[in-house]
Scaffold this motif. Sequence first.
Motif, PDB file in Angstrom:
ATOM      1  N   ASP A  45     -13.066  -1.053 -16.626  1.00 42.37           N
ATOM      2  CA  ASP A  45     -12.558   0.312 -16.485  1.00 42.37           C
ATOM      3  C   ASP A  45     -12.748   0.837 -15.077  1.00 42.37           C
ATOM      4  OD1 ASP A  45     -14.171  -0.336 -18.662  1.00 42.37           O
ATOM      5  OD2 ASP A  45     -14.194   1.641 -19.435  1.00 42.37           O
ATOM      6  N   SER A  46     -13.000  -0.025 -14.102  1.00 39.65           N
ATOM      7  CA  SER A  46     -13.289   0.483 -12.773  1.00 39.65           C
ATOM      8  C   SER A  46     -12.419  -0.186 -11.719  1.00 39.65           C
ATOM      9  CB  SER A  46     -14.764   0.291 -12.438  1.00 39.65           C
ATOM     10  OG  SER A  46     -15.057  -1.081 -12.327  1.00 39.65           O
ATOM     11  N   LEU A  47     -12.354   0.484 -10.616  1.00 45.47           N
ATOM     12  CA  LEU A  47     -11.637  -0.012  -9.452  1.00 45.47           C
ATOM     13  C   LEU A  47     -12.445   0.386  -8.223  1.00 45.47           C
ATOM     14  CD1 LEU A  47      -9.139  -1.241  -8.073  1.00 45.47           C
ATOM     15  CD2 LEU A  47      -8.095   1.019  -8.180  1.00 45.47           C
ATOM     16  N   VAL A  48     -12.825  -0.605  -7.423  1.00 41.23           N
ATOM     17  CA  VAL A  48     -13.599  -0.346  -6.220  1.00 41.23           C
ATOM     18  C   VAL A  48     -12.836  -0.932  -5.042  1.00 41.23           C
ATOM     19  CG1 VAL A  48     -15.789  -0.748  -5.022  1.00 41.23           C
ATOM     20  CG2 VAL A  48     -15.761  -0.415  -7.505  1.00 41.23           C
ATOM     21  N   ILE A  49     -12.622  -0.112  -4.020  1.00 38.78           N
ATOM     22  CA  ILE A  49     -11.946  -0.552  -2.802  1.00 38.78           C
ATOM     23  C   ILE A  49     -12.951  -0.424  -1.671  1.00 38.78           C
ATOM     24  CG2 ILE A  49     -10.041  -0.118  -1.225  1.00 38.78           C
ATOM     25  CD1 ILE A  49      -8.623   1.187  -3.710  1.00 38.78           C
ATOM     26  N   ILE A  84      -6.122   3.726 -11.729  1.00 39.24           N
ATOM     27  CA  ILE A  84      -5.484   4.268 -10.524  1.00 39.24           C
ATOM     28  C   ILE A  84      -5.184   5.743 -10.738  1.00 39.24           C
ATOM     29  CG2 ILE A  84      -3.426   4.154  -9.077  1.00 39.24           C
ATOM     30  CD1 ILE A  84      -3.311   1.132  -9.768  1.00 39.24           C
ATOM     31  N   ASN A  85      -5.541   6.547  -9.742  1.00 39.59           N
ATOM     32  CA  ASN A  85      -5.223   7.974  -9.803  1.00 39.59           C
ATOM     33  C   ASN A  85      -4.616   8.406  -8.464  1.00 39.59           C
ATOM     34  OD1 ASN A  85      -7.367   8.509  -7.961  1.00 39.59           O
ATOM     35  ND2 ASN A  85      -8.817   8.560  -9.655  1.00 39.59           N
ATOM     36  N   ALA A  86      -4.369   9.669  -8.316  1.00 34.54           N
ATOM     37  CA  ALA A  86      -3.704  10.178  -7.114  1.00 34.54           C
ATOM     38  C   ALA A  86      -4.498   9.884  -5.839  1.00 34.54           C
ATOM     39  CB  ALA A  86      -3.461  11.674  -7.247  1.00 34.54           C
ATOM     40  N   GLN A  87      -5.810   9.820  -5.926  1.00 36.54           N
ATOM     41  CA  GLN A  87      -6.638   9.582  -4.745  1.00 36.54           C
ATOM     42  C   GLN A  87      -6.700   8.100  -4.352  1.00 36.54           C
ATOM     43  OE1 GLN A  87      -7.870  11.549  -7.416  1.00 36.54           O
ATOM     44  NE2 GLN A  87      -7.081  13.329  -6.335  1.00 36.54           N
ATOM     45  N   THR A  88      -6.345   7.206  -5.256  1.00 36.66           N
ATOM     46  CA  THR A  88      -6.457   5.779  -4.966  1.00 36.66           C
ATOM     47  C   THR A  88      -5.605   5.384  -3.769  1.00 36.66           C
ATOM     48  OG1 THR A  88      -6.809   5.383  -7.325  1.00 36.66           O
ATOM     49  CG2 THR A  88      -6.359   3.472  -5.964  1.00 36.66           C
ATOM     50  N   LEU A 104       1.051   0.881  -6.598  1.00 38.03           N
ATOM     51  CA  LEU A 104       0.036   1.178  -5.592  1.00 38.03           C
ATOM     52  C   LEU A 104       0.223   0.305  -4.354  1.00 38.03           C
ATOM     53  CD1 LEU A 104      -2.571   2.665  -4.740  1.00 38.03           C
ATOM     54  CD2 LEU A 104      -3.835   0.782  -5.816  1.00 38.03           C
ATOM     55  N   LEU A 105       0.462  -0.995  -4.543  1.00 40.50           N
ATOM     56  CA  LEU A 105       0.675  -1.881  -3.390  1.00 40.50           C
ATOM     57  C   LEU A 105       1.900  -1.446  -2.588  1.00 40.50           C
ATOM     58  CD1 LEU A 105      -0.056  -5.469  -4.788  1.00 40.50           C
ATOM     59  CD2 LEU A 105      -1.654  -3.728  -3.961  1.00 40.50           C
ATOM     60  N   ILE A 106       2.939  -1.040  -3.280  1.00 39.83           N
ATOM     61  CA  ILE A 106       4.151  -0.573  -2.598  1.00 39.83           C
ATOM     62  C   ILE A 106       3.864   0.715  -1.833  1.00 39.83           C
ATOM     63  CG2 ILE A 106       6.490   0.300  -2.974  1.00 39.83           C
ATOM     64  CD1 ILE A 106       6.591  -1.742  -5.372  1.00 39.83           C
TER      65      ILE A 106
END
Length: 111
Positions: free
Chosen positions: A5-9, A28-32, A62-64
């Motif tokens: 449930d997580s995403l770390v960049i 993914i949200n608006a801040q990602t 997101l990549l786009i």
Amino acid sequence: MNKSDSLVIRAVQGLGYTVDGDLTFATINAQTAEQLQGLGKQARVIIDLAQVDNADSAGLALLIEWQKKARYQQTELQFKNIPPQLKKLAALSGFNRLQDITEASDSAEAE
């Protein structure tokens, strides 16, 4: 919260960024899209996706979006270790033919 449930960049000196976790609607949200602070400061940025476990159309979007931001800031953006499910989505969407999603080769990283 578990890894699914997580995403770390993370910024990685000399590379660009690594992405760890899921690239999905759930993570993914608006801040990602705003997390790539180094765009425009470097001529080329590589994003390593080797630690991405799951991806869906939100991940492709997101990549786009990152590619669009990079072009606007005159930065060459490449992706390394693109997960198979993202490659399939890109192929189905036609983005790989348009080179909107470009994959870094090992030789390009060594430059």
